[in-house]
Scaffold this motif. Structure first.
Motif, PDB file in Angstrom:
ATOM      1  N   GLN A  33       1.498  -1.232  -0.622  1.00 39.14           N
ATOM      2  CA  GLN A  33      -0.416  -0.167   0.372  1.00 39.14           C
ATOM      3  C   GLN A  33       1.129   1.110   0.065  1.00 39.14           C
ATOM      4  N   PRO A  34       0.450   2.332  -0.837  1.00 39.68           N
ATOM      5  CA  PRO A  34       1.321   3.915  -0.822  1.00 39.68           C
ATOM      6  C   PRO A  34       0.584   4.093   0.733  1.00 39.68           C
ATOM      7  N   VAL A  35       2.256   4.946   1.183  1.00 39.79           N
ATOM      8  CA  VAL A  35       2.450   5.083   2.089  1.00 39.79           C
ATOM      9  C   VAL A  35       2.100   6.840   2.741  1.00 39.79           C
ATOM     10  N   ARG A  36       3.278   7.172   1.487  1.00 41.29           N
ATOM     11  CA  ARG A  36       3.283   8.727   1.543  1.00 41.29           C
ATOM     12  C   ARG A  36       4.347   8.842   0.222  1.00 41.29           C
ATOM     13  N   HIS A  37       4.997  10.240  -0.220  1.00 39.04           N
ATOM     14  CA  HIS A  37       5.280  10.482  -1.488  1.00 39.04           C
ATOM     15  C   HIS A  37       6.201  11.623  -0.830  1.00 39.04           C
ATOM     16  N   ASN A  38       7.630  11.736  -1.390  1.00 41.26           N
ATOM     17  CA  ASN A  38       8.451  12.552  -0.954  1.00 41.26           C
ATOM     18  C   ASN A  38       9.078  12.747  -2.468  1.00 41.26           C
ATOM     19  N   ARG A  39       9.416  14.366  -2.792  1.00 38.28           N
ATOM     20  CA  ARG A  39      10.564  15.316  -3.953  1.00 38.28           C
ATOM     21  C   ARG A  39      11.424  14.255  -4.339  1.00 38.28           C
ATOM     22  N   HIS A  40      11.728  14.348  -4.789  1.00 34.85           N
ATOM     23  CA  HIS A  40      13.407  13.656  -5.370  1.00 34.85           C
ATOM     24  C   HIS A  40      13.978  14.838  -5.682  1.00 34.85           C
ATOM     25  N   MET A  41      14.852  15.049  -4.728  1.00 34.85           N
ATOM     26  CA  MET A  41      15.479  17.360  -5.867  1.00 34.85           C
ATOM     27  C   MET A  41      16.893  16.810  -5.820  1.00 34.85           C
ATOM     28  N   VAL A  42      17.477  17.449  -6.876  1.00 31.09           N
ATOM     29  CA  VAL A  42      19.116  17.129  -7.494  1.00 31.09           C
ATOM     30  C   VAL A  42      19.250  18.242  -7.045  1.00 31.09           C
ATOM     31  N   ARG A  43      20.458  18.711  -6.426  1.00 34.88           N
ATOM     32  CA  ARG A  43      21.810  19.795  -6.844  1.00 34.88           C
ATOM     33  C   ARG A  43      22.891  20.270  -8.299  1.00 34.88           C
ATOM     34  N   GLY A  44      22.352  21.223  -8.476  1.00 35.69           N
ATOM     35  CA  GLY A  44      23.080  21.925  -9.514  1.00 35.69           C
ATOM     36  C   GLY A  44      22.870  21.329 -11.343  1.00 35.69           C
ATOM     37  N   LEU A  45      22.738  20.443 -12.199  1.00 35.69           N
ATOM     38  CA  LEU A  45      22.608  19.682 -12.902  1.00 35.69           C
ATOM     39  C   LEU A  45      22.119  18.576 -12.797  1.00 35.69           C
ATOM     40  N   ALA A  46      20.894  18.339 -13.876  1.00 31.14           N
ATOM     41  CA  ALA A  46      19.655  16.882 -13.553  1.00 31.14           C
ATOM     42  C   ALA A  46      20.752  16.044 -14.030  1.00 31.14           C
ATOM     43  N   PRO A  47      20.925  14.805 -13.988  1.00 31.37           N
ATOM     44  CA  PRO A  47      21.854  14.049 -14.113  1.00 31.37           C
ATOM     45  C   PRO A  47      20.653  13.427 -15.561  1.00 31.37           C
ATOM     46  N   THR A  48      22.208  12.817 -16.240  1.00 31.14           N
ATOM     47  CA  THR A  48      21.787  12.881 -17.978  1.00 31.14           C
ATOM     48  C   THR A  48      21.282  11.555 -18.366  1.00 31.14           C
ATOM     49  N   GLY A  49      20.893  10.532 -18.937  1.00 29.91           N
ATOM     50  CA  GLY A  49      21.427   9.414 -19.268  1.00 29.91           C
ATOM     51  C   GLY A  49      21.003   8.482 -18.322  1.00 29.91           C
ATOM     52  N   GLY A  50      20.672   7.398 -18.215  1.00 29.22           N
ATOM     53  CA  GLY A  50      19.931   6.144 -17.787  1.00 29.22           C
ATOM     54  C   GLY A  50      18.389   6.670 -18.170  1.00 29.22           C
TER      55      GLY A  50
END
Length: 172
Positions: free
Chosen positions: A141-158
């Motif tokens: 069951q879903p229990v919570r949501h979190n924001r995934h954040m990055v500092r600087g440039l967003a990763p590329t690829g993947g």
């Protein structure tokens, strides 16, 4: 914590959904086609992981494998390429990556064959709606949501749509 991170220069990248297992599953044998990861598999796992995450995480994988012996599974294709892997930590499932939903399903069945002291949690990137469907089908069951954040440039690829679970909220 999002406003604090934004003041420190972090930018929202993705949302991560946290799921909790609905109960303890009785240990069963892993499904056919899934096998335990061995230390000798690390180079192949790291190569597959690099394609999905877009960076070399071999040190992280080695640490997770060392800390969780006998709790990592993989699926290989006909040409011996890694189609997916999963590591079951004491209270969390992840990292869990797969190139297809059938491989992801087999890996989920494998980690649910292991004993847990409490129902495990799973941190799923919002970019992978297939993960939510597989988890719901296994009583999560879903229990919570979190924001995934990055500092600087967003990763590329993947390819985050092939990430079914992160190792933690801070490590993909």
């Amino acid at each position: 914590g999002q406003p604090l991170y934004e003041r420190l220069g972090f930018l929202p990248l993705d949302q991560v959904h946290i799921y909790q297992g609905g109960g303890l599953h009785p240990p069963l044998p892993p499904p056919q086609g899934v096998r335990l990861v061995q230390q000798a598999d690390l180079p192949a796992l790291a190569a597959a992981d690099r394609r999905i995450f877009g960076t070399d995480r071999s040190r992280v994988l080695r640490l997770l494998l060392d800390a969780n012996p006998g709790r990592a599974f993989m699926v290989q294709g006909t040409a011996a390429e890694v189609e997916g892997y999963v590591i079951a930590q004491p209270g969390r499932i992840g990292p869990w990556v797969a190139t297809s939903p059938p491989a992801a399903q087999m890996l989920l069945q494998a980690v649910l064959s292991l004993p847990y002291l409490a129902p495990p949690t799973v941190a799923v990137p919002a970019e992978n709606p297939q993960a939510a469907s597989l988890l719901a089908g296994s009583g999560f069951q879903p229990v919570r949501h979190n924001r995934h954040m990055v500092r600087g440039l967003a990763p590329t690829g993947g390819s985050r749509c092939q990430v079914y679970a992160q190792a933690s909220l801070s490590i993909g």
